[in-house]
Design an enzyme around this catalytic site. Structure first.
Site, PDB file in Angstrom:
ATOM      1  N   LEU A 124       0.859  -1.185   0.000  1.00 39.37           N
ATOM      2  CA  LEU A 124       0.000   0.000   0.000  1.00 39.37           C
ATOM      3  C   LEU A 124       0.896   1.236   0.000  1.00 39.37           C
ATOM      4  O   LEU A 124       1.624   1.488   0.961  1.00 39.37           O
ATOM      5  CB  LEU A 124      -0.905   0.003   1.226  1.00 39.37           C
ATOM      6  CG  LEU A 124      -1.846   1.200   1.373  1.00 39.37           C
ATOM      7  CD1 LEU A 124      -2.781   1.321   0.184  1.00 39.37           C
ATOM      8  CD2 LEU A 124      -2.648   1.097   2.670  1.00 39.37           C
ATOM      9  N   HIS A 228       6.275   1.191  12.743  1.00 44.04           N
ATOM     10  CA  HIS A 228       6.950   2.417  12.329  1.00 44.04           C
ATOM     11  C   HIS A 228       5.911   3.533  12.268  1.00 44.04           C
ATOM     12  O   HIS A 228       4.758   3.285  11.889  1.00 44.04           O
ATOM     13  CB  HIS A 228       7.575   2.205  10.943  1.00 44.04           C
ATOM     14  CG  HIS A 228       8.502   3.284  10.505  1.00 44.04           C
ATOM     15  ND1 HIS A 228       8.052   4.507  10.063  1.00 44.04           N
ATOM     16  CD2 HIS A 228       9.858   3.331  10.435  1.00 44.04           C
ATOM     17  CE1 HIS A 228       9.092   5.260   9.721  1.00 44.04           C
ATOM     18  NE2 HIS A 228      10.202   4.575   9.949  1.00 44.04           N
TER      19      HIS A 228
END
Length: 343
Positions: A124, A228
Site C-alpha cells: 500500500l 513504524h
C-alpha cells in the site's frame, strides 16, 4: 475520475517513479526497474489466469484518469510457499517450584509458520503529495472488493504486516539484538532479500529455539509489536476492517502482523451486488459516497463515487459509470463509503 485498476506494463515508468518518491523502507515496492517489471508482469499473468495460484499476486494501481499512477496496493493469495511464512509468536510461560515456593512468569518469542498459505494484503503506497486525500483508503479497500468478487482466488484468512519501528538513523533495536547475530548482513539487505527472493534463507539461518524476551536489551523489548510511525495509518485502516493483532511479529524488525477472516473483512462483509442506473439531477443531492467496482477480473475497476442504492439498483453519475466501464445490465458490487457501522 480516479479509479483503481490492475497494473499494466505501460504503468512501469509510473510505478518506478512512485517507488523513487517513497524513498527507502518500502521493500515490496523497491525503486528497481527490473524487480518492478517482474512484479507487474506476474500480476498481469495472474489477472489473466496464466500463472499457478500459489505463485500469483495481484498488483493494483490508482489511475488519475489520464494513466498517471498515483499509488499501489496488492494481494498475495498464498504466501510462504514452499519454505513457509515466518513469524515470531509472543507467548507467556508460567512455571512454579513447590519446593521453594517461587513462581516464574516470563514471555518468549517462538518461531511460527501459522500464516503460511494465507493471503497477504500489502504494497500500500501513495504519492507523498496525496497524504490525507483518501487515496490510501481507496487503494486499501479496493483490494477487499477484489476479494469480494472472487473469494475463490484467496485464502480463508487474510493477514497484513506493518513495518517495524526504527530510530532516526534507520536502526531497528530488535534486529540488532536478534537478527544481526545470525545473518551476516545488515537489516536493509536482509529485508530486501526477503521481499525479492523469498524466505528460503530465513528458514536456513533463523534460530529455531524460543527467545526469552527478558534476556533481550530493554530497547529491543520495547519495539516488539511496535509499528513504524509511517505505518500507523495503514495499521488504522486494517483495524477499521476488523483485522486484529494477536502477538505475531515480523522476524526481522518485530513489526506487528495482523489478521482477519476473509469473509469478515468489513468491506467484503458489507458489499452487495446491484445493477447500475443513471443518477438523476433530482436524486443527486441525496447521494452519498459508495465504494463501487465492476465484477470483471481482467478489467477490474474500483471507484469511490456518489451514489444512491434502492433495492437491487445503484444510481451512479455518468462519469462513475464510464470509469467502471459498466454496460447496461452489467452487475456491479458496492460497499458503504464509510466503515462506520451506522453508515
Amino acid at each position: 475520475m480516479r479509479a483503481v485498476r490492475p497494473a499494466e506494463m505501460r504503468d512501469l515508468d509510473g510505478v518506478v517513479a512512485l517507488a523513487e518518491s517513497l524513498g527507502s523502507g518500502m521493500t515490496t515496492l523497491p525503486a528497481d526497474r527490473i524487480v518492478l517489471a517482474e512484479k507487474i508482469e506476474r500480476s498481469v499473468a495472474s489477472f489473466l489466469g496464466q500463472i499457478d495460484r500459489n505463485e500469483a499476486h495481484y498488483l493494483l494501481v490508482l489511475d488519475d484518469g489520464d494513466g498517471t499512477v498515483l499509488g499501489t496496493s496488492a494481494l498475495y493469495p498464498h504466501v510462504g510457499l514452499p519454505y513457509g511464512f515466518f513469524s515470531y509468536k509472543r507467548l507467556r510461560l508460567v512455571q512454579r517450584s513447590q519446593a521453594v515456593d517461587v513462581s516464574c512468569n516470563v514471555e518468549m518469542l517462538t518461531l511460527a509458520n501459522d500464516y503460511t498459505g494465507t493471503t497477504e494484503v500489502g504494497t500500500l503506497a501513495i504519492h507523498p503529495s496525496l497524504k490525507g486525500s483518501g487515496a490510501g483508503r481507496l487503494l486499501a479497500r479496493a483490494r477487499y472488493m477484489l476479494v469480494a468478487i472472487r473469494p475463490d482466488l484467496f485464502a480463508p484468512l487474510l493477514m497484513g504486516e506493518m513495518r517495524g519501528w526504527q530510530d532516526e538513523k534507520g536502526e531497528n533495536p530488535f534486529w540488532n539484538a536478534v537478527g544481526a547475530r545470525f545473518f551476516s548482513m545488515d537489516f536493509a539487505t536482509a529485508d530486501r532479500l526477503s521481499a525479492t527472493r523469498g524466505a528460503d534463507f530465513i528458514a536456513e539461518l533463523l534460530p529455531k529455539h524460543p527467545i526469552y524476551i527478558e534476556l533481550l536489551p530493554e530497547e529491543a523489548r520495547a519495539v516488539i509489536g511496535k509499528p513504524h510511525p509511517n505505518s500507523m495509518p495503514a495499521m488504522a485502516l486494517l483495524k477499521s476492517e476488523g483485522f486484529r493483532y494477536e502477538g505475531y511479529v515480523d522476524v526481522f524488525d518485530a513489526g506487528p502482523q495482523m489478521h482477519c477472516d476473509r469473509d469478515q473483512v468489513a468491506t467484503v462483509a458489507r458489499s452487495r451486488q446491484a445493477l447500475p442506473t443513471m443518477l438523476s439531477p433530482n436524486a443527486a443531492p441525496a447521494a452519498t459516497p459508495h465504494l463501487v467496482c465492476n465484477e470483471d477480473l481482467i478489467d477490474f475497476r474500483v471507484v469511490m463515487a456518489s451514489a444512491q442504492v434502492s433495492g437491487n439498483e445503484i444510481a451512479l453519475t455518468a462519469e462513475a459509470t464510464r470509469a467502471l466501464d459498466a454496460q447496461t445490465g452489467t452487475t456491479l458490487r458496492w460497499s458503504p463509503g464509510s466503515l462506520d457501522p451506522a453508515a
